[in-house]
Design an enzyme around this catalytic site. Sequence first.
Site, PDB file in Angstrom:
ATOM      1  N   GLU A 151      -3.750  -7.974 -23.788  1.00 10.81           N
ATOM      2  CA  GLU A 151      -3.687  -6.746 -23.019  1.00 10.81           C
ATOM      3  C   GLU A 151      -3.975  -7.071 -21.567  1.00 10.81           C
ATOM      4  O   GLU A 151      -4.831  -7.885 -21.275  1.00 10.81           O
ATOM      5  CB  GLU A 151      -4.697  -5.723 -23.546  1.00 10.81           C
ATOM      6  CG  GLU A 151      -4.580  -4.400 -22.855  1.00 10.81           C
ATOM      7  CD  GLU A 151      -5.534  -3.379 -23.444  1.00 10.81           C
ATOM      8  OE1 GLU A 151      -5.470  -2.223 -22.994  1.00 10.81           O
ATOM      9  OE2 GLU A 151      -6.320  -3.726 -24.310  1.00 10.81           O
ATOM     10  N   ALA A 152      -3.264  -6.455 -20.649  1.00 10.69           N
ATOM     11  CA  ALA A 152      -3.427  -6.796 -19.236  1.00 10.69           C
ATOM     12  C   ALA A 152      -3.192  -5.564 -18.379  1.00 10.69           C
ATOM     13  O   ALA A 152      -2.189  -5.455 -17.703  1.00 10.69           O
ATOM     14  CB  ALA A 152      -2.463  -7.912 -18.845  1.00 10.69           C
ATOM     15  N   CYS A 153      -4.117  -4.636 -18.444  1.00 13.20           N
ATOM     16  CA  CYS A 153      -3.947  -3.348 -17.778  1.00 13.20           C
ATOM     17  C   CYS A 153      -4.515  -3.370 -16.362  1.00 13.20           C
ATOM     18  O   CYS A 153      -5.236  -4.283 -15.974  1.00 13.20           O
ATOM     19  CB  CYS A 153      -4.642  -2.248 -18.572  1.00 13.20           C
ATOM     20  SG  CYS A 153      -4.264  -2.259 -20.324  1.00 13.20           S
ATOM     21  N   THR A 154      -4.196  -2.318 -15.618  1.00 17.15           N
ATOM     22  CA  THR A 154      -4.710  -2.128 -14.263  1.00 17.15           C
ATOM     23  C   THR A 154      -5.123  -0.674 -14.087  1.00 17.15           C
ATOM     24  O   THR A 154      -4.470   0.221 -14.615  1.00 17.15           O
ATOM     25  CB  THR A 154      -3.634  -2.476 -13.213  1.00 17.15           C
ATOM     26  OG1 THR A 154      -3.144  -3.793 -13.438  1.00 17.15           O
ATOM     27  CG2 THR A 154      -4.200  -2.385 -11.801  1.00 17.15           C
TER      28      THR A 154
ATOM     29  N   SER B  15      -2.302   1.505 -15.931  1.00 16.34           N
ATOM     30  CA  SER B  15      -1.198   1.030 -16.759  1.00 16.34           C
ATOM     31  C   SER B  15      -1.767   0.523 -18.076  1.00 16.34           C
ATOM     32  O   SER B  15      -2.893   0.030 -18.120  1.00 16.34           O
ATOM     33  CB  SER B  15      -0.428  -0.092 -16.056  1.00 16.34           C
ATOM     34  OG  SER B  15      -1.284  -1.202 -15.805  1.00 16.34           O
TER      35      SER B  15
END
Length: 339
Positions: free
Chosen positions: A12-15, A31
């Site tokens: 997972e690589a959200c902002t 995101s």
Amino acid sequence: MATTMLVVPAAEACTRFVYHGANDEVITARSMDWKLDVGTNLWVFPRGMKRSGEAGPNSVQWTSKHGSVIATGYDISTTDGMNEAGLVANVLWLVESSYPEYDGKKPGLTIAAWAQYVLDNFATVQEAVDTLAKEPFTVVTDSVPGEERLATLHLSLSDAKGDSAIIEYIDGKQVIHHSRDYQVMTNSPVFDKQLALNEYWKQIGGTVMLPGTNRASDRFTRASFYVNAIPKSEDPVEAIASAFSVIRNVSVPFGITTPDQPNISSTRWRTVSDHKRKLYFFESALTPNVFWVDLTEVDFTEQTGKVMKLDLGPNQTHIYSGMANDQFKETAPFEFLGL
């Protein structure tokens, strides 16, 4: 129940960022990046709901004081949302997370309900921080559905006054970063190191060069520059458009494959929360339209408010546009994943 993460690649690589605009406008955008369909739907929760921490016999218990609109993960957890007071909570992946050992003596709270606990109980970031600092419960994590690794998350909070906080568990201890200045959060490294990396790029200046990869540290730097570089328009429609433009800038192209960077996954959806107008916007990567929920038009009362669900479909492919309040259907509440 394990208390440290399994040694496997994260996915997972959200902002997340908070925009401070004109006329006390505050907007939070995030995101959701994940390698597979995260099974997201939107839910309305009224006040007065009886809740359990779902961590066994000594689970923390509470009754919701505030109604909320939330986005789920797999319909077993709250991953994102805003309550009727304008408090926003988001959970993002943090591979370095490790949680205290749960011995059952202190009340337990499943990590799946961590964000919901905050949305149910508090109107401001300060209220939440004051309570969380006392550590009234132990966060209990569990495996990601369908995977043999623990959910390792950190929590961000923002409110209608523009205040912000990031809560992490590092080496089994809770760490709270609380400041209006903490506008941006991504994934690894831990927040202290994210701030240090960003200081380096501030010296170079965003108009000279910005890091352009999808890595968490690069997304943090770009979001930090753009969120304060976009105009502070007095038109709320333009402010929302600016916030969307930034969260799209730090999103990951759909379908991208980077075998040497397993922490990078496609952006599945984005949310933008207008704290002042109480509007919760949703955008799926696989549909052509943005739609929103107007929290001021939702019945959150304990007497007549209903639990309702907006079915977004597989991969969030159901198409909605404009205000979608009347598209929600009364539904029995989902159960948070726990012990």
